[in-house]
Motif scaffolding. Structure first.
Motif, short mmCIF file in Angstrom:
data_model
loop_
_atom_site.label_atom_id
_atom_site.label_comp_id
_atom_site.label_asym_id
_atom_site.label_seq_id
_atom_site.Cartn_x
_atom_site.Cartn_y
_atom_site.Cartn_z
N GLU A 110 0.86 -1.17 0.00
CA GLU A 110 0.00 0.00 0.00
C GLU A 110 0.90 1.23 0.00
N VAL A 111 0.96 1.92 -1.13
CA VAL A 111 1.83 3.09 -1.28
C VAL A 111 1.01 4.33 -0.94
N SER A 112 1.47 5.11 0.02
CA SER A 112 0.70 6.26 0.46
C SER A 112 1.60 7.46 0.71
N SER A 113 1.00 8.63 0.67
CA SER A 113 1.74 9.86 0.94
C SER A 113 0.82 10.81 1.71
N LYS A 114 1.39 11.51 2.68
CA LYS A 114 0.61 12.48 3.46
C LYS A 114 1.41 13.77 3.61
N LYS A 115 0.71 14.88 3.64
CA LYS A 115 1.36 16.16 3.85
C LYS A 115 1.82 16.28 5.30
N ILE A 116 3.06 16.70 5.49
CA ILE A 116 3.63 16.87 6.83
C ILE A 116 3.64 18.34 7.23
N ALA A 117 4.16 19.19 6.33
CA ALA A 117 4.26 20.61 6.61
C ALA A 117 4.50 21.35 5.30
N ASP A 118 4.32 22.67 5.34
CA ASP A 118 4.59 23.50 4.17
C ASP A 118 5.27 24.77 4.64
N PHE A 119 6.56 24.87 4.37
CA PHE A 119 7.35 26.02 4.82
C PHE A 119 7.55 27.05 3.71
N ARG A 120 6.67 27.02 2.70
CA ARG A 120 6.79 28.01 1.63
C ARG A 120 6.34 29.39 2.09
N GLU A 121 5.45 29.43 3.08
CA GLU A 121 4.96 30.70 3.59
C GLU A 121 5.85 31.18 4.73
N PRO A 122 6.46 32.36 4.57
CA PRO A 122 7.35 32.89 5.63
C PRO A 122 6.65 33.03 6.98
N ALA A 123 5.33 33.27 6.93
CA ALA A 123 4.58 33.50 8.17
C ALA A 123 4.13 32.20 8.84
N SER A 124 4.53 31.05 8.28
CA SER A 124 4.09 29.76 8.82
C SER A 124 4.51 29.62 10.28
N GLN A 125 3.56 29.24 11.12
CA GLN A 125 3.83 29.09 12.55
C GLN A 125 4.22 27.66 12.92
#
Length: 274
Positions: free
Chosen positions: A221-236
């Motif tokens: 079962e091949v799966s992928s999940k989003k962990i984080a997105d640091f493209r936004e400078p304001a990301s907390q």
């Protein structure tokens, strides 16, 4: 072909004390965390755990030879990952020793234009990749040994991300000589996880996604999940928060297929001594 595994696994079970004890410790923690729903921590189940590792090695041979379709596999939740690969959106891909890590090599089959770079902690992987290239040129990957990570490597990775490349790094193997760690909740205990993937994501300003291939009832079962997105400078979202998201994904996978986590060393050593 599986019959050749029996003597090798028996030897591993008898003479590799660290692997045997680590497997037992993992199964014990998983059994407790699952409320008794996973296999009990017995010597027989330690054998089953090591045997599953042997099966995984044989499956790796199939993948390395380029015969991926000889294996049964399915995809789940891969839409965002496919967008990253198809549209050239640079990202960090956090892999693990849960299931068959070498399914990363199969990405080229579905995304032939993707630029995939794999960060490894040992020289053995680099040498092995050269061997694979000699056997099957299409199986080779771009590999950087992070135990000798340099500013030049950092600049190279930044360029790859800017050009839409994917960088794969293990999120469950603590490097011996490179990178910081953080203590995270994992199977109702504290364990050290490396921060390398999240430090790269934060520094390069890109998203992070997991990628796992877990064998369940004879099918991957091949799966992928989003962990984080640091493209936004304001990301907390902090690196620790991102790492905990990955640890939770890993724990869920262990519960899904208990014998598929192949980290045969004292993972909780130095943090939790239950």
């Amino acid at each position: 072909m599986l019959i050749i595994l029996y003597p090798v696994i028996f030897w591993f079970l008898i003479f590799s004390k660290v692997a045997r004890q680590s497997s037992f410790d993992y199964l014990k923690r998983l059994y407790k965390s699952s409320g008794g729903m996973t296999p009990k921590p017995t010597l027989f189940n330690v054998y089953r755990h090591i045997y599953a590792f042997g099966e995984c090695i044989l499956d790796k041979l199939i993948i390395w030879s380029g015969n991926l379709d000889d294996l049964n596999y399915s995809f789940d939740g891969m839409e965002e990952f496919n967008d990253l690969a198809s549209y050239g959106l640079g990202a960090i891909i956090v892999v693990s020793h849960l299931g068959n890590l070498d399914f990363c090599r199969a990405i080229a089959k579905f995304h032939p234009n993707v630029d995939l770079t794999v960060l490894v902690h040992t020289t053995h992987a680099v040498k092995f990749n050269k061997l694979l290239k000699a056997i099957n040129p299409e199986s080779a990957l771009n590999i950087i040994q992070v135990s000798k990570f340099s500013m030049q490597d950092a600049m190279l990775l930044s360029e790859k991300i800017q050009k839409g490349g994917l960088i794969a790094i293990a999120g469950d193997r603590v490097p011996l000589t490179w990178g910081n760690t953080t203590a995270l909740d994992f199977l109702d205990s504290k364990a050290n996880f490396p921060l390398g993937a999240y430090l790269l994501g934060k520094t390069l300003g890109c998203p992070l996604h997991s990628l796992m291939a877990i064998k369940v009832n004879g099918q991957y079962e091949v799966s992928s999940k989003k962990i984080a997105d640091f493209r936004e400078p304001a990301s907390q979202q902090s690196m620790d928060m991102a790492a905990q998201v990955f640890a939770n994904i890993l724990a869920a996978g262990c519960l899904r297929s208990p014998f598929q986590w192949f980290n045969f060393y004292p993972f909780w050593q130095g943090v939790d001594h239950e």
